[in-house]
Design a protein around this motif. Structure first.
Motif: not given
Length: 620
Positions: A111-116
């Motif tokens: 999910e951090k990739l989506v947030h990034g």
């Protein structure tokens, strides 16, 4: 700008391609993007704590400057508010990108990739806005003239060793050209540095298309506006054919100035700016420069071809000088054209300039051929000139050729391959040197000599129309002397050569001598060859009477004649006076006493030698 979908996040130093379409959806570019030089690499291992810390720091700064959610970020410029914070913003984006590289390889579903990616999109919108603002607000400081006149040392930060795989460090400043750099140059340098750091960040993040679109839109409008102010506009051949001569002259004058300004400042400055802002990628900077300058430059260098078409339909002799001015302008800046538009994408500009040079060459050569033909066909209303003066054809031809002599360097290029046609070819004695062969004579020298020879042949025909043989020789002497005078006082002297001029001067002396012989032979023959021979008083009186009559008759005829050239006039006067006065004085001194009384002297001896000298002094 519409919300973007998820971008491909797997960036390589040589990434797959995406097209430069006007569509705003996120697609990969056809341009290869380099990886920025940061500590570590995409394959570096990040601890979870490091990932969280980098993303948290990036989120705080990016959201602070989010133009859609922050009123402060919407109304304020990041790069004008705080350069230090702007550099931090760029660093956060680059750090975020490296973390996203790591997450793609470590946990693609994170999910951090989506947030990034969401943060990256917001950051790119911010940078797009900053890029647009810097370009717009610094139009005056980033005008091509200011950029092109900057010292080359101000571009040292654009490292000569950089390649498509290199990115200049975000914090680098453009080096200033010396300590006394002006405020305008300083603002210009800072703006270029900011633009370059933004461009490098956006390109490495996969947003090259958006960055290039903004740059091309603003910079092309600047170039187009500058060209319009210089008087360069799209014009058709039908429009130029309808132009009055005065308006066309103004158009040509504006164009000549436009070429000079364009090649010394406008296009040169724009290329420097492109090279600086997009130093990270040769492909991008070439593409941008081509998009911005190609159309304007092609329009600029296409104008001469329209001018040639106009000249073909309307051939006043002075048109050739305008064409030569245009040829000179392109020729003198050809090196700049070739280097500035050296890319394959700008080959059309080089082609257009070269085509114009070729068309101008053909037109000038054709116009000189027509001029030669007009000399041969000349049928002046007054075939002979009263008094044996300079013929209008001689005046016109030599004025024309002497003006052409001012373009001797350009004409040498235009006629480098010219060879005289067999018809009316130059006699070997007309233009050669004992130390050189015909092949060593420059083609333009042969061309000028041929035109003068055509004139000389025409003058020979005109001379034959005089009923008085002496006058025909005076006519030839006067006209040849005018040819020599115009050659001596113009660049023709270098084209024709000293030997050629000397030969024509010898001809003038021959014509003048022949004229003197025919014009004054009756006067001289009225006196005995030897004054020492004894004669009677009656014979003396008869000789004096014949001399008086023949002198007055010759004087009346020659009084109508003219020698416009002062030098030639003095030479003829001196020669005639010397011959007549010398012979007459000898006879006068030897036989005046034989005439008789004072009454007889006044009756028969009407002239003293000094009287003869004064009598002749007001001739010609």
């Amino acid at each position: 700008m519409p919300t973007k979908g998820m971008r491909s996040l797997f960036f390589h130093s040589k990434a797959p391609s995406f097209s430069f379409s006007s569509h705003s959806s996120p697609t990969r570019s056809s341009i290869s993007f380099p990886t920025p030089r940061h500590s570590g690499s995409a394959s570096s291992n990040f601890s979870e704590t490091m990932v969280d810390e980098i993303m948290e720091n990036a989120a705080v700064l990016i959201m602070k400057w989010n133009p859609e959610s922050s009123e402060f970020g919407n109304l304020t410029s990041l790069f004008y508010e705080s350069k230090k914070e702007a550099h931090q913003f760029i660093k956060c984006v680059n750090d975020l990108q490296r973390v996203m590289h790591f997450l793609v390889s470590d946990d693609p579903t994170s999910e951090k990739l989506v947030h990034g990616q969401s943060l990256m999109q917001i950051a790119m919108k911010r940078l797009q806005k900053e890029f647009y603002q810097i370009l717009s607000m610094n139009r005056a400081h980033l005008d091509p003239e200011s950029v092109s006149t900057r010292s080359r040392s101000s571009r040292t930060s654009v490292r000569s060793s950089s390649s498509d795989d290199d990115i200049i460090d975000d914090g680098d400043d453009v080096d200033f050209a010396g300590e006394s750099i002006s405020e305008v140059e300083q603002v210009s340098s800072m703006a270029m540095t900011d633009l370059r750091s933004i461009a490098e960040c956006m390109i490495s993040s996969g947003y090259a298309k958006e960055c290039v679109h903004i740059y091309n839109m603003i910079r092309k409008s600047i170039i187009d506006e500058a060209m319009y102010k210089l008087g360069v506009e799209r014009i058709t051949s039908s429009q130029i054919n309808k132009m009055d001569r005065e308006i066309l002259e103004l158009k040509i004058k504006s164009w000549l100035n436009a070429v000079k300004v364009s090649m010394t400042t406008l296009f040169n400055g724009e290329k420097i700016l492109c090279d600086t802002v997009f130093a990270v990628s040769r492909t991008i900077r070439e593409s941008c420069f081509a998009h911005i300058a190609r159309e304007a430059a092609t329009l600029l260098f296409g104008f001469p071809q329209l001018l040639v078409a106009k000249s073909k339909k309307n051939y006043p002799e002075e048109n050739i000088f305008r064409l030569l001015d245009v040829y000179t302008a392109i020729s003198e800046c050809w090196q700049e054209i070739d280097s500035t538009f050296s890319y394959e994408s700008t080959a059309t500009v080089r082609s257009e300039a070269l085509n114009s040079l070729m068309r101008l060459t053909e037109s000038v050569q054709s116009m000189l051929s027509d001029f030669e033909s007009n000399i041969q066909k000349d049928s002046s209303k007054s075939p002979v000139v009263a008094g044996g003066g300079v013929h209008p054809l001689t005046l016109r031809v030599m004025n024309y050729l002497s003006l052409l002599g001012d373009y001797s360097n350009m004409l040498a290029d235009l006629f480098i391959d010219w060879t005289p046609p067999s018809k009316l070819s130059l006699p070997k004695s007309y233009l050669n040197s004992p130390n050189s062969t015909d092949s060593s004579v420059p083609a333009i020298s042969l061309r000028m000599a041929r035109l003068i020879l055509v004139l000389v042949c025409k003058l020979d025909d005109r001379a034959k129309q005089y009923k008085d043989a002496s006058l025909s020789y005076l006519f030839l002497a006067n006209n040849f002397q005018h040819v020599i005078s115009k050659a001596r006082t113009s660049n023709l002297q270098y084209l024709l050569g000293e030997e050629w001029i000397a030969k024509q001067e010898a001809k003038v002396r021959q014509f003048a001598a022949k004229y003197e012989q025919l014009a004054w032979s009756n006067v001289l023959s009225s006196l005995p060859e030897k004054s020492s021979v004894e004669i009677s008083s009656q014979e003396a009186r008869l000789i004096f009477r014949n001399f008086n009559f023949s002198l007055e008759e010759a004087y009346r005829k020659q009084k109508l004649n003219m020698v416009p050239d002062a030098k030639l006039r003095d030479e003829i006067m001196a020669s005639v006076t010397r011959k007549l006065v010398t012979v007459y004085k000898e006879f006068y001194d030897a036989h005046r006493v034989l005439v008789g009384s004072m009454r007889n002297v006044a009756l028969y001896v009407r002239f003293t030698p000094e009287d003869v000298r004064h009598y002749l002094s007001d001739l010609y």
